[in-house]
Write a protein that holds these residues in place. Structure first.
Motif, PDB file in Angstrom:
ATOM      1  N   PRO A 101     -58.276  96.832  40.305  1.00  0.00           N
ATOM      2  CA  PRO A 101     -57.193  96.794  41.295  1.00  0.00           C
ATOM      3  C   PRO A 101     -57.640  96.182  42.622  1.00  0.00           C
ATOM      4  O   PRO A 101     -56.913  95.421  43.258  1.00  0.00           O
ATOM      5  CB  PRO A 101     -56.800  98.250  41.470  1.00  0.00           C
TER       6      PRO A 101
ATOM      7  N   ALA B 276     -52.535  95.062  49.086  1.00  0.00           N
ATOM      8  CA  ALA B 276     -52.000  96.089  48.185  1.00  0.00           C
ATOM      9  C   ALA B 276     -50.595  96.493  48.623  1.00  0.00           C
ATOM     10  O   ALA B 276     -49.686  96.612  47.794  1.00  0.00           O
ATOM     11  CB  ALA B 276     -52.922  97.301  48.148  1.00  0.00           C
TER      12      ALA B 276
ATOM     13  N   CYS C 175     -56.215  92.818  44.577  1.00  0.00           N
ATOM     14  CA  CYS C 175     -55.834  92.837  45.998  1.00  0.00           C
ATOM     15  C   CYS C 175     -56.652  91.819  46.792  1.00  0.00           C
ATOM     16  O   CYS C 175     -56.113  91.147  47.684  1.00  0.00           O
ATOM     17  CB  CYS C 175     -55.999  94.234  46.575  1.00  0.00           C
TER      18      CYS C 175
ATOM     19  N   LEU D  25     -50.881  90.708  36.340  1.00  0.00           N
ATOM     20  CA  LEU D  25     -50.750  90.313  37.742  1.00  0.00           C
ATOM     21  C   LEU D  25     -51.549  89.070  38.106  1.00  0.00           C
ATOM     22  O   LEU D  25     -51.025  88.190  38.789  1.00  0.00           O
ATOM     23  CB  LEU D  25     -51.132  91.476  38.662  1.00  0.00           C
TER      24      LEU D  25
ATOM     25  N   LEU E 286     -48.181  93.764  47.643  1.00  0.00           N
ATOM     26  CA  LEU E 286     -47.867  93.776  46.213  1.00  0.00           C
ATOM     27  C   LEU E 286     -46.910  94.910  45.868  1.00  0.00           C
ATOM     28  O   LEU E 286     -45.973  94.732  45.075  1.00  0.00           O
ATOM     29  CB  LEU E 286     -49.153  93.894  45.398  1.00  0.00           C
ATOM     30  N   LEU E 287     -47.108  96.073  46.467  1.00  0.00           N
ATOM     31  CA  LEU E 287     -46.220  97.196  46.192  1.00  0.00           C
ATOM     32  C   LEU E 287     -44.813  96.943  46.743  1.00  0.00           C
ATOM     33  O   LEU E 287     -43.819  97.316  46.128  1.00  0.00           O
ATOM     34  CB  LEU E 287     -46.801  98.495  46.763  1.00  0.00           C
TER      35      LEU E 287
ATOM     36  N   TYR F 251     -54.319 101.665  45.541  1.00  0.00           N
ATOM     37  CA  TYR F 251     -54.949 100.975  44.418  1.00  0.00           C
ATOM     38  C   TYR F 251     -54.592 101.603  43.068  1.00  0.00           C
ATOM     39  O   TYR F 251     -54.606 100.917  42.052  1.00  0.00           O
ATOM     40  CB  TYR F 251     -56.463 100.912  44.627  1.00  0.00           C
TER      41      TYR F 251
ATOM     42  N   ILE G 154     -51.433  99.960  42.132  1.00  0.00           N
ATOM     43  CA  ILE G 154     -51.734  98.584  41.711  1.00  0.00           C
ATOM     44  C   ILE G 154     -52.295  98.593  40.289  1.00  0.00           C
ATOM     45  O   ILE G 154     -51.953  97.740  39.472  1.00  0.00           O
ATOM     46  CB  ILE G 154     -52.716  97.898  42.688  1.00  0.00           C
TER      47      ILE G 154
END
Length: 165
Positions: free
Chosen positions: A42, A69, A46, A25, A72-73, A13, A16
């Motif tokens: 964050p 998460a 997520c 985002l 997204l990463l 997080y 993020i």
């Protein structure tokens, strides 16, 4: 940079949060706030991504924020979420950065990259025409010379960046 496996992060997080501070985002991903609030954390990002993608935990069927998460990463690592930052002091020293001597090397590498893309496109056109019934040439020596030139061009790109001529 992929130096540490994303799946092994204990607390993704913070990363993020770093992304969200630099890129909008929620707007980019077109997600809705899970609690219909105006402020995003964050975990909210997520949760919104997990809801949109259908990421649920196996037993309780709750939103799987950890999986979201990681997703997204991975998107950031793959370049689907692009973050670019200006150098420190860019605004005050803009002219210095725009007339920097190393800029010619960057433009040279970008030009070579554009030429490589044209070469790749033309080689795919050649392959397409061969699949349409044309016979390929049996000249293996010219193909190996082309490969050697391509390898040399790649090596020269990195030499230019390193300052080697």
């Amino acid at each position: 940079m992929g130096s540490y496996p994303i799946a092994q992060l204990r607390e993704p997080y913070t990363a993020i949060r770093y992304l969200a501070e630099r890129v909008n985002l929620p707007q980019m991903l077109r997600i809705d706030h899970p609690e219909n609030d105006d402020t995003w954390s964050p975990r909210d990002i997520c949760d919104g991504w997990a809801k949109k993608r259908g990421y649920l935990t196996a037993k309780a069927a709750r939103l799987d924020t950890y999986r979201a998460a990681n997703s997204l990463l991975r998107m950031a690592l793959d370049g689907k979420i692009c973050v670019w930052l200006r150098p420190p002091g860019f605004t005050e020293q803009r002219e210095k950065f725009e007339t920097c001597e190393e800029l010619k090397y960057i433009k040279w590498v970008q030009a070579l990259t554009a030429d490589d893309q044209v070469a790749v496109l033309s080689s795919s056109d050649d392959e397409r025409s061969r699949s349409d019934g044309d016979e390929p040439d049996d000249d293996d020596d010219s193909e190996s010379e082309d490969d050697d030139e391509f390898t040399a061009a790649i090596a020269n790109k990195f030499a230019a960046l390193a300052g080697d001529d």
